[in-house]
Design a protein around this motif. Sequence first.
Motif, PDB file in Angstrom:
ATOM      1  N   ALA A 129       0.807  -1.224   0.000  1.00 18.00           N
ATOM      2  CA  ALA A 129       0.000   0.000   0.000  1.00 18.00           C
ATOM      3  C   ALA A 129       0.841   1.276   0.000  1.00 18.00           C
ATOM      4  O   ALA A 129       0.359   2.324   0.425  1.00 18.00           O
ATOM      5  CB  ALA A 129      -0.952  -0.011   1.192  1.00 18.00           C
ATOM      6  N   GLY A 130       2.072   1.196  -0.414  1.00 20.31           N
ATOM      7  CA  GLY A 130       2.894   2.387  -0.536  1.00 20.31           C
ATOM      8  C   GLY A 130       3.222   3.058   0.785  1.00 20.31           C
ATOM      9  O   GLY A 130       3.327   2.406   1.826  1.00 20.31           O
ATOM     10  N   ALA A 131       3.356   4.386   0.731  1.00 17.74           N
ATOM     11  CA  ALA A 131       3.787   5.161   1.901  1.00 17.74           C
ATOM     12  C   ALA A 131       2.805   5.062   3.061  1.00 17.74           C
ATOM     13  O   ALA A 131       3.213   4.947   4.219  1.00 17.74           O
ATOM     14  CB  ALA A 131       4.001   6.620   1.512  1.00 17.74           C
ATOM     15  N   ALA A 132       1.515   5.109   2.769  1.00 19.01           N
ATOM     16  CA  ALA A 132       0.509   5.011   3.841  1.00 19.01           C
ATOM     17  C   ALA A 132       0.594   3.648   4.521  1.00 19.01           C
ATOM     18  O   ALA A 132       0.515   3.550   5.747  1.00 19.01           O
ATOM     19  CB  ALA A 132      -0.890   5.237   3.283  1.00 19.01           C
ATOM     20  N   GLY A 133       0.791   2.600   3.753  1.00 21.44           N
ATOM     21  CA  GLY A 133       0.935   1.263   4.319  1.00 21.44           C
ATOM     22  C   GLY A 133       2.206   1.139   5.133  1.00 21.44           C
ATOM     23  O   GLY A 133       2.232   0.458   6.161  1.00 21.44           O
ATOM     24  N   ALA A 134       3.269   1.803   4.697  1.00 21.31           N
ATOM     25  CA  ALA A 134       4.542   1.753   5.420  1.00 21.31           C
ATOM     26  C   ALA A 134       4.394   2.337   6.818  1.00 21.31           C
ATOM     27  O   ALA A 134       4.930   1.794   7.788  1.00 21.31           O
ATOM     28  CB  ALA A 134       5.635   2.484   4.645  1.00 21.31           C
ATOM     29  N   LEU A 135       3.670   3.447   6.936  1.00 14.46           N
ATOM     30  CA  LEU A 135       3.461   4.059   8.250  1.00 14.46           C
ATOM     31  C   LEU A 135       2.686   3.128   9.177  1.00 14.46           C
ATOM     32  O   LEU A 135       3.041   2.964  10.350  1.00 14.46           O
ATOM     33  CB  LEU A 135       2.724   5.394   8.112  1.00 14.46           C
ATOM     34  N   LEU A 136       1.636   2.503   8.660  1.00 16.46           N
ATOM     35  CA  LEU A 136       0.853   1.563   9.474  1.00 16.46           C
ATOM     36  C   LEU A 136       1.697   0.350   9.856  1.00 16.46           C
ATOM     37  O   LEU A 136       1.680  -0.095  11.005  1.00 16.46           O
ATOM     38  CB  LEU A 136      -0.394   1.105   8.710  1.00 16.46           C
ATOM     39  N   SER A 137       2.430  -0.167   8.898  1.00 16.18           N
ATOM     40  CA  SER A 137       3.268  -1.335   9.142  1.00 16.18           C
ATOM     41  C   SER A 137       4.312  -1.056  10.215  1.00 16.18           C
ATOM     42  O   SER A 137       4.535  -1.877  11.116  1.00 16.18           O
ATOM     43  CB  SER A 137       3.942  -1.775   7.846  1.00 16.18           C
ATOM     44  N   GLN A 138       4.948   0.088  10.144  1.00  9.72           N
ATOM     45  CA  GLN A 138       5.967   0.442  11.136  1.00  9.72           C
ATOM     46  C   GLN A 138       5.366   0.550  12.532  1.00  9.72           C
ATOM     47  O   GLN A 138       5.953   0.067  13.508  1.00  9.72           O
ATOM     48  CB  GLN A 138       6.657   1.747  10.741  1.00  9.72           C
ATOM     49  N   ALA A 139       4.192   1.149  12.638  1.00 11.26           N
ATOM     50  CA  ALA A 139       3.529   1.270  13.944  1.00 11.26           C
ATOM     51  C   ALA A 139       3.166  -0.109  14.488  1.00 11.26           C
ATOM     52  O   ALA A 139       3.383  -0.397  15.673  1.00 11.26           O
ATOM     53  CB  ALA A 139       2.285   2.150  13.829  1.00 11.26           C
ATOM     54  N   ASP A 140       2.636  -0.968  13.621  1.00 12.22           N
ATOM     55  CA  ASP A 140       2.260  -2.313  14.062  1.00 12.22           C
ATOM     56  C   ASP A 140       3.498  -3.123  14.449  1.00 12.22           C
ATOM     57  O   ASP A 140       3.483  -3.850  15.448  1.00 12.22           O
ATOM     58  CB  ASP A 140       1.456  -3.034  12.975  1.00 12.22           C
ATOM     59  N   GLN A 141       4.563  -2.984  13.695  1.00 11.44           N
ATOM     60  CA  GLN A 141       5.799  -3.701  14.014  1.00 11.44           C
ATOM     61  C   GLN A 141       6.340  -3.287  15.374  1.00 11.44           C
ATOM     62  O   GLN A 141       6.751  -4.142  16.168  1.00 11.44           O
ATOM     63  CB  GLN A 141       6.864  -3.447  12.944  1.00 11.44           C
ATOM     64  N   ARG A 142       6.352  -1.987  15.636  1.00 18.76           N
ATOM     65  CA  ARG A 142       6.852  -1.510  16.935  1.00 18.76           C
ATOM     66  C   ARG A 142       6.044  -2.114  18.079  1.00 18.76           C
ATOM     67  O   ARG A 142       6.602  -2.507  19.099  1.00 18.76           O
ATOM     68  CB  ARG A 142       6.774   0.023  17.011  1.00 18.76           C
ATOM     69  N   ALA A 143       4.752  -2.206  17.915  1.00 22.00           N
ATOM     70  CA  ALA A 143       3.890  -2.686  18.994  1.00 22.00           C
ATOM     71  C   ALA A 143       3.907  -4.207  19.143  1.00 22.00           C
ATOM     72  O   ALA A 143       3.771  -4.716  20.253  1.00 22.00           O
ATOM     73  CB  ALA A 143       2.460  -2.219  18.756  1.00 22.00           C
TER      74      ALA A 143
END
Length: 165
Positions: free
Chosen positions: A14-28
């Motif tokens: 999902a591009g840049a928007a997906g990257a932001l969500l993915s990073q947040a989920d990975q951190r948690a």
Amino acid sequence: MRISDPAIGFLNLAGAAGALLSQADQRALSALFKVLHTSEDLPPRCDVLFLYRNINPEGPTPTPAIRDLIKSAGAYVAVIASENSADAYIKSVGRRTDWSANIVMIVNRKEDKCTLFFQRLFTEMFKGRSMLMVWAELAPQIPGSAHSDVPDSIMAAEAGHITFQ
């Protein structure tokens, strides 16, 4: 089904928007799992797959098909973690094939509520509790009831009761 030492994977289509969500989920979620894989093209081999993909409810079914991505990853738990409409999911996920997985389709993440929900769910699964039983406790399926502290989602519980150890 009991999964020993499950690996979690994050596939961002999902591009840049997906990257932001993915990073947040990975951190948690990364602290809960011993093995974490990420990808922006091919499904990572994992037991739990977080998929970030935008689905156009009016357009053709995305390729590769969502179920094919889940099967390629070898995942028994899949979370389509990008927000998409229920109609888009119904049109694109399709019927069960030769691979069974519990598939969660996020309609509204409700900001950080989505990540917190999966932290609680997976923590309980690591205690040997069934995904479906914990899900029913965290988000009781009572017609007409609203859950302000959990994401709006659709669950296709095709793999049944899954626990982690």
